[in-house]
Design a protein around this motif. Structure first.
Motif, PDB file in Angstrom:
ATOM      1  N   UNK A   1       0.880  -1.402   0.249  1.00 41.19           N
ATOM      2  CA  UNK A   1       0.126  -0.080   0.007  1.00 41.19           C
ATOM      3  C   UNK A   1       0.961   1.352  -0.065  1.00 41.19           C
ATOM      4  N   UNK A   2       0.270   2.222  -0.688  1.00 41.49           N
ATOM      5  CA  UNK A   2       0.938   3.716  -0.696  1.00 41.49           C
ATOM      6  C   UNK A   2       1.186   4.036   0.809  1.00 41.49           C
TER       7      UNK A   2
ATOM      8  N   UNK B   1       4.304   6.944  -2.606  1.00 40.18           N
ATOM      9  CA  UNK B   1       5.150   5.911  -2.800  1.00 40.18           C
ATOM     10  C   UNK B   1       4.642   4.694  -2.120  1.00 40.18           C
ATOM     11  N   UNK B   2       4.870   3.447  -2.566  1.00 35.81           N
ATOM     12  CA  UNK B   2       4.747   2.259  -1.936  1.00 35.81           C
ATOM     13  C   UNK B   2       5.681   2.011  -0.641  1.00 35.81           C
TER      14      UNK B   2
END
Ligand code: ATP
Ligand code: MG
Lengths: 340, 256
Positions: B93-94, B147-148
């Motif tokens: 997940x981000x 970002x992840x």
């Protein structure tokens, strides 16, 4: 230096509306192209398998629990549809609703059976669940007509007109159901429910420690999965007019799982891509007879080697889309403008 | 009255007494540290406070209410959030989605709201996102929101775990070795960061092996060994306590 890569998801997001309209127009035109009803039927099966693959993704893609018995939920839907039509005289629309409701129950039952399990234990239980469903379909003769199956399921009708593959009616029913299923699924996925599913998949204990009732979400996932598989099953029963227990064998479970993996787990467009490829290819390769399975296996191995996350798996827009009314922070303005 | 009041808690794993009759408390708006050698039972204590483990004895009160009988969900709702010794972010997940999971318990709408995109859904989602953006901005993490989580360096991941804990609206943040794996500069920056959290009104309970961090940051320190409390006090008191020196350096060792 930054490498510039084509941002597929970003591109699709930017031109969403025109892309969708073109696609829909093309799909709507298919039955009018004078194709043989064999080809139209292949399309109908693509719709069916797309719904099934999306359905499986709720359990396997989003919640991360590999199911090898997904045909069981499909089977339940098909039998509910077939029985509603032949025994109770329901029309296709009522049958679909019933199949979804019973599908929810079946999914819920599977959920309850697997709620405390994870990994291989969960997978084995899905296998056992599928076995039980097949046994019931084979042996509860008074209801299911046993191994003989249910014949002569009446044709679907709309405003008095028969809907068949030949006149394109069943094509549009299938397309409509798929669109409905896509809309529903993307609403669920793009909400706190979808986030919770993925959190549970990534780290169930972590999710619990953030206050999520993880078991409820796992149960919800299987219920949704059952509902969608039920929908697909009922549609299939009306499409073919005949079902028997063998139709929903282990092979079908594996096919659906392969479609989900090939298309890319936890991706709705990927589900459709996987279903389409694995439905159309075997048809195209029919002339190769049994060798097509060889060819097929070969493609899968190559594919898993080159792109293990599946065709459309882990395709993400560079930027997260904030809801309307929330300003993107200034610090994040530079991020992912052209795909990073 | 103490914000967190831990009374004589015990946890055994088979024959091993991991936490033995441990009593301590954390006052509001303080930074309290628990230190001790490996295997002293520090993480186990945190797991008991957050409801991950049931107690084998004792009681825990938070804000005057017993919490040792409650589920992890109820404990988070009561206002305790934690980070983990081995980072437990949701990897695929981000960053912003991770923080949204922190907000989850306060994002109230039903399944049908989500499916039909009701005004209630839109408002709740808007508010949750707004809050997460604000948290990320206040921690200087906003530029990483897309970002992840798995793609970020270690130090940032630890900060994002703290952001996620803050998003639960916790009063008490419990941090399990936040400086682990950080270089001296990073851990210095972390120290300022933890001070800023305290100034913003959070109460902090932390486990840490980085002695310079602990000694500089803590208002009060508890020292454990083999699940038992062996010393407590202000950093100065603890640093000169012979039992602590012995626990850390062995008999006859000297503390510089
Ligand atoms: N789930 C468990 N099952 C069995 N034993 C456990 C479990 N969790 C912890 N222990 C044991 O309990 C003791 C205390 O462990 P704990 O993780 O609380 O130590 P710690 O003080 O956090 O150490 P460290 O500084 O290494 O993180 C250790 O001996 C550990 O092996
Ligand atoms: Mg520990």
């Amino acid at each position: 230096m930054k490498q510039k890569r084509f941002d597929l998801a970003g591109f699709a997001g930017r031109y969403k509306l025109p892309l969708l309209l073109v696609l829909l127009a093309a799909l709507a035109a298919v039955p009018f192209l004078g194709l043989s009803s064999y080809v139209v039927r292949v399309f109908c099966m693509v719709f069916t398998y797309s719904i099934l693959t999306i359905s499986l993704n709720f359990v396997t893609g989003y919640l991360g629990a590999t199911s090898m018995g997904h045909a069981s939920l499909y089977c339940v839907g098909a039998y509910v549809g077939a029985l509603a039509a032949t025994r109770a005289g329901c029309n296709i629309w009522v049958s679909l609703v019933l199949a979804v409701l019973v599908g929810c129950l079946a999914g819920g039952l599977l959920g309850v059976c697997t709620i405390k399990l994870s990994g291989s234990y969960m997978t084995v239980t899905t296998l056992a669940f599928a076995q039980v469903v097949t046994m019931v379909a084979k042996n509860w003769t008074s209801v299911t007509n046993g191994t003989l199956g249910i014949k002569d399921i009446p044709k679907a009708r709309l405003l008095g007109a028969e809907l068949t593959v030949r006149n394109g009616g069943m094509y549009f029913v299938g397309l409509g159901l798929l669109i409905l299923c896509l809309l529903f699924s993307s609403m669920v996925i793009r909400s706190k429910y979808g986030r919770a599913f993925i959190a549970v998949r990534d780290d169930e204990l972590g999710a619990r420690m953030m206050g999520l009732k993880t078991r409820n979400y796992r149960l919800l996932g299987t219920v949704i999965s059952g509902a969608l598989a039920g929908l697909a099953g009922c549609y299939y029963a009306y499409l073919t007019g005949y079902i028997d227990p063998v139709t929903f064998s282990f092979d079908i479970s594996m096919t659906i799982l392969t479609m989900a993996i090939l298309g890319g787990l936890a991706s709705l467009p990927g589900s459709i891509a996987g279903a389409a490829i694995l439905t159309v290819f075997p048809e195209l390769l029919r002339s190769l007879d049994v060798y097509r399975y060889l060819f097929f296996g070969f493609i899968l191995v190559i594919m898993m080697r080159l792109r293990p996350q599946g065709i459309l798996g882990s395709v993400k827009a560079a930027r997260y889309t904030l809801p309307k009314g929330v300003l993107r922070p200034a610090a994040a303005m530079e991020q992912g403008k052209e795909g990073t | 009255m103490a914000l967190l009041d831990v009374r004589q808690i015990t946890k055994t794993f088979g024959g091993l007494v991991a936490v033995d009759n441990l009593t301590f408390h954390v006052d509001e708006k303080q930074i309290v540290s628990i230190i001790g050698p490996n295997g002293a039972g520090k993480t186990t204590t945190f797991n008991m406070i957050t409801g991950a483990y049931r107690l084998d004895g004792g009681e825990i009160y938070f804000d005057g209410q017993p919490i040792h009988t409650k589920s992890s969900q109820q404990i988070v709702k009561a206002g305790i959030a934690r980070t983990f010794q081995n980072i437990r972010l949701f990897k695929s997940m981000r960053v912003i989605e991770n923080v949204l999971i922190g907000c989850h318990i306060h994002t109230s709408y039903g399944f049908f709201d989500a499916v039909f995109r009701t005004p209630r859904f839109r408002e709740a989602e808007r508010r949750a996102h707004q809050r997460c953006v604000e948290i990320l901005e206040s921690l200087d993490l906003a530029q990483y929101m897309d970002e992840d989580a798995k793609n970020l360096p270690y130090g940032l991941q630890r900060k994002i775990e703290i952001a996620r804990a803050i998003a639960t609206d916790a009063k008490l943040l419990i941090l399990d070795e936040p400086a682990a794996g950080m270089n001296p500069q990073e851990s210095e920056a972390l120290m300022d960061f933890i001070f800023s959290l305290r100034d913003a009104g959070y109460t902090i309970l932390l486990i840490e092996h980085d002695m310079s961090l602990v000694m500089n940051i803590s208002d009060y320190i508890y020292v454990c060994e083999f699940g038992k409390l062996i010393a407590e006090g202000t950093p100065d008191q603890v640093a000169s306590d012979p039992r602590v020196i012995e626990a850390y350096l062995g008999k006859g060792g000297a503390y510089e």
